[in-house]
Design an enzyme around this catalytic site. Structure first.
Site, PDB file in Angstrom:
ATOM      1  N   PRO A   1     -12.847 -24.801  64.260  1.00 38.48           N
ATOM      2  CA  PRO A   1     -11.498 -25.208  63.834  1.00 38.48           C
ATOM      3  C   PRO A   1     -11.426 -26.513  63.039  1.00 38.48           C
ATOM      4  O   PRO A   1     -10.359 -26.859  62.531  1.00 38.48           O
ATOM      5  CB  PRO A   1     -10.752 -25.359  65.168  1.00 38.48           C
ATOM      6  CG  PRO A   1     -11.814 -25.632  66.175  1.00 38.48           C
ATOM      7  CD  PRO A   1     -13.030 -24.894  65.716  1.00 38.48           C
TER       8      PRO A   1
ATOM      9  N   LYS B   1      -9.273 -23.704  59.009  1.00 36.12           N
ATOM     10  CA  LYS B   1      -9.344 -22.594  58.059  1.00 36.12           C
ATOM     11  C   LYS B   1      -9.089 -21.199  58.670  1.00 36.12           C
ATOM     12  O   LYS B   1      -8.943 -20.231  57.928  1.00 36.12           O
ATOM     13  CB  LYS B   1     -10.728 -22.579  57.376  1.00 36.12           C
ATOM     14  CG  LYS B   1     -10.905 -23.677  56.360  1.00 36.12           C
ATOM     15  CD  LYS B   1     -10.208 -23.337  55.053  1.00 36.12           C
ATOM     16  CE  LYS B   1      -9.940 -24.541  54.202  1.00 36.12           C
ATOM     17  NZ  LYS B   1      -8.626 -25.167  54.420  1.00 36.12           N
TER      18      LYS B   1
ATOM     19  N   TYR C   1      -9.868 -28.628  51.847  1.00 29.30           N
ATOM     20  CA  TYR C   1      -8.929 -28.688  52.973  1.00 29.30           C
ATOM     21  C   TYR C   1      -7.598 -28.040  52.605  1.00 29.30           C
ATOM     22  O   TYR C   1      -7.020 -27.292  53.394  1.00 29.30           O
ATOM     23  CB  TYR C   1      -8.721 -30.143  53.419  1.00 29.30           C
ATOM     24  CG  TYR C   1      -8.076 -30.271  54.777  1.00 29.30           C
ATOM     25  CD1 TYR C   1      -8.853 -30.424  55.930  1.00 29.30           C
ATOM     26  CD2 TYR C   1      -6.684 -30.208  54.925  1.00 29.30           C
ATOM     27  CE1 TYR C   1      -8.260 -30.526  57.179  1.00 29.30           C
ATOM     28  CE2 TYR C   1      -6.089 -30.306  56.166  1.00 29.30           C
ATOM     29  CZ  TYR C   1      -6.883 -30.473  57.289  1.00 29.30           C
ATOM     30  OH  TYR C   1      -6.296 -30.560  58.530  1.00 29.30           O
TER      31      TYR C   1
ATOM     32  N   HIS D   1       2.401 -32.274  54.800  1.00 31.37           N
ATOM     33  CA  HIS D   1       1.498 -33.426  54.869  1.00 31.37           C
ATOM     34  C   HIS D   1       0.762 -33.600  53.545  1.00 31.37           C
ATOM     35  O   HIS D   1       0.109 -32.676  53.064  1.00 31.37           O
ATOM     36  CB  HIS D   1       0.479 -33.237  56.007  1.00 31.37           C
ATOM     37  CG  HIS D   1       1.058 -33.492  57.361  1.00 31.37           C
ATOM     38  ND1 HIS D   1       0.292 -33.712  58.484  1.00 31.37           N
ATOM     39  CD2 HIS D   1       2.340 -33.575  57.777  1.00 31.37           C
ATOM     40  CE1 HIS D   1       1.087 -33.915  59.524  1.00 31.37           C
ATOM     41  NE2 HIS D   1       2.326 -33.824  59.121  1.00 31.37           N
TER      42      HIS D   1
ATOM     43  N   TYR E   1      -8.378 -37.378  62.416  1.00 35.55           N
ATOM     44  CA  TYR E   1      -9.672 -36.868  62.878  1.00 35.55           C
ATOM     45  C   TYR E   1     -10.532 -38.076  63.245  1.00 35.55           C
ATOM     46  O   TYR E   1     -10.523 -39.077  62.531  1.00 35.55           O
ATOM     47  CB  TYR E   1     -10.379 -36.094  61.762  1.00 35.55           C
ATOM     48  CG  TYR E   1      -9.754 -34.752  61.422  1.00 35.55           C
ATOM     49  CD1 TYR E   1     -10.246 -33.578  61.977  1.00 35.55           C
ATOM     50  CD2 TYR E   1      -8.674 -34.655  60.539  1.00 35.55           C
ATOM     51  CE1 TYR E   1      -9.692 -32.340  61.654  1.00 35.55           C
ATOM     52  CE2 TYR E   1      -8.114 -33.415  60.217  1.00 35.55           C
ATOM     53  CZ  TYR E   1      -8.632 -32.264  60.777  1.00 35.55           C
ATOM     54  OH  TYR E   1      -8.083 -31.042  60.463  1.00 35.55           O
TER      55      TYR E   1
END
Ligand code: APR
Ligand code: PHB
Length: 389
Positions: free
Chosen positions: A292, A296, A384, A72, A200
């Site tokens: 979560p 990580k 990220y 991704h 998200y």
């Protein structure tokens, strides 16, 4: 029995450490309290940083990840019904791989079996002794018989509820913790993902996340109250609520299906300092937990294991304990960066029951700033995809 390193726990931390040490000719035994099937039945997160992929390659366990993992380049965030994309590749030149942690566990177990290293499953009543001596021992019970293993070092890779952290005298360890006032209700379903990247969502009814495991398997989460139970959430209610929280494009693509797993997990930030006591070294969830939201957990376990494996290899190859002496400090510096990012993502995207009008407007302002600022997006992307180690 005697080995160089006893590893407690056969989650991703213990298994990865075992592989990296085996490659360097260091002998280990893994003691795991559950059965192999139980460990493989646990559904966990699935976003893997490039650094963790590299370690899996070094461990000889990345073949299937490269064949089946989904690369991704970015992720999407929905706020006030609008979708915003964070383009990792353009902003920081890195990507993440979406591949289930359960699959990583399986691949590492297969790799361990292939090299003939020992894992003792259903080893109960594990206890650690003489940790400050140069000959620690680890006792366990298997099939009603007590066994004892002596070693040079113990790697505590036994997760948050394990015995390793609890074996450190209370006055020598400090715990830092934040418990969040909500949980994640997760559903795994054999239906194609509703978008090709993770989505998200910050919605007035609460956070949602649309993730995936493969082109035909989706993983969805909804923010829920801590007093809720999975029985309160039949599939149709789950999809109804999820479709309320996403945007029209996602709603149109959402294909309900019979859930193959459904669970509720509370959210917590936790760090134990230091990550060492004598010849016991903690790694992964045994030493720290992240909520979560930043994906990580596994990645942080991998960076601990990287530092610890290097330190142990240095000890056995060169006779130097420099790496082991610096392990806790080095690992904790990275742990706290990931704790900060995970706390920030959690604060940014959830609805907090106690938040005031002021808090809500600050959160909205922070999101507006993120969507309008390349610098803010770069900071998110950099964290990220994973800070270097
Ligand atoms: N004795 C032996 N084994 C134990 C004991 C014990 N007393 N207590 C726990 N274990 C085992 C658990 O059964 C589990 O298999 O230790 C293992 C710990 O594995 P995880 O909880 O998966 O922790 P870790 O390997 O550090 O993995 C890092 O990444 O995505 C995150 O939190 C997620 O588990 C994940 C983590
Ligand atoms: C998951 O796919 O389970 C997942 C993905 C991203 C997260 C958390 C969980 O931030």
């Amino acid at each position: 029995m005697r080995v160089q390193v006893v590893i407690v726990g056969s989650g991703p931390s213990g298994l990865l450490l075992g592989q990296l040490l085996a490659r360097a000719g260091i002998e280990t035994v893994i003691l795991e309290q559950k059965s192999q099937d139980y460990v493989l039945g646990r559904i966990r997160a699935g976003v893997i940083e490039q650094g963790a992929v590299r370690l899996l390659e070094e461990a000889g366990a990345a073949g299937r990840l490269h064949r089946e993992g989904l690369v991704h380049d970015g992720t999407e965030i929905i706020f006030r019904g609008q979708r915003h994309r964070i383009d990792f590749k353009r902003l920081v030149g890195k990507v993440v791989t979406v591949y289930g942690q359960t699959e990583i566990t399986r691949d590492l177990m297969d790799a361990r079996e292939a090299i003939g290293a020992t894992t003792i499953y259903e080893a109960t009543d594990v206890s650690l002794h003489d940790l400050t001596s140069d000959q620690p021992t680890v006792r366990y019970v298997k099939d009603g018989v007590t066994h004892s293993v002596s070693c040079d070092y113990v790697a505590g890779c036994d997760g948050f509820h394990g015995v390793s952290r609890r074996s450190i005298p209370e006055e020598l360890i400090q715990n830092f913790e934040r418990v969040y006032p909500f949980g994640w209700l997760g559903v795994l379903v054999d239906q194609p993902p509703l978008s090709h990247e993770l989505v998200y969502v910050n919605h007035e009814r609460g956070f949602a996340l649309c993730s995936m495991r493969s082109p035909t398997r989706s993983r969805y989460y909804l923010q829920c109250r801590l007093d809720e139970h999975v029985e309160d959430w039949p599939d149709d209610k789950f999809y109804e609520e999820l479709s309320r929280r996403v945007d029209p494009a996602a709603r149109a693509n959402l294909k309900p299906g019979v859930s193959i797993e459904k669970s509720i997990a509370p959210l917590r930030s936790f760090v134990a300092e230091p990550m060492r006591y004598g010849n016991l070294f903690l790694a992964g969830d045994a030493a720290h937990i992240v909520p979560p939201t930043g994906a990580k957990g596994l990645n942080l376990a991998a960076s601990d294991v990287f530092y610890l494996s290097q330190a142990l290899v240095e000890r056995y190859r060169k006779g130097s304990t420099k790496g082991l002496d610096g392990y806790a400090e080095k690992a904790l510096a990275r742990v706290w960066k990931a704790e900060r990012f995970s706390w920030w993502m959690t604060s940014l995207l959830h609805r907090f029951p106690e938040s005031s009008g002021f808090d809500q407007r600050i959160q909205a302002a922070e999101l507006d700033y993120l969507f309008s600022s390349e610098a803010a997006q770069t900071a998110l992307a950099e964290n990220y995809v994973g800070l270097p180690y």
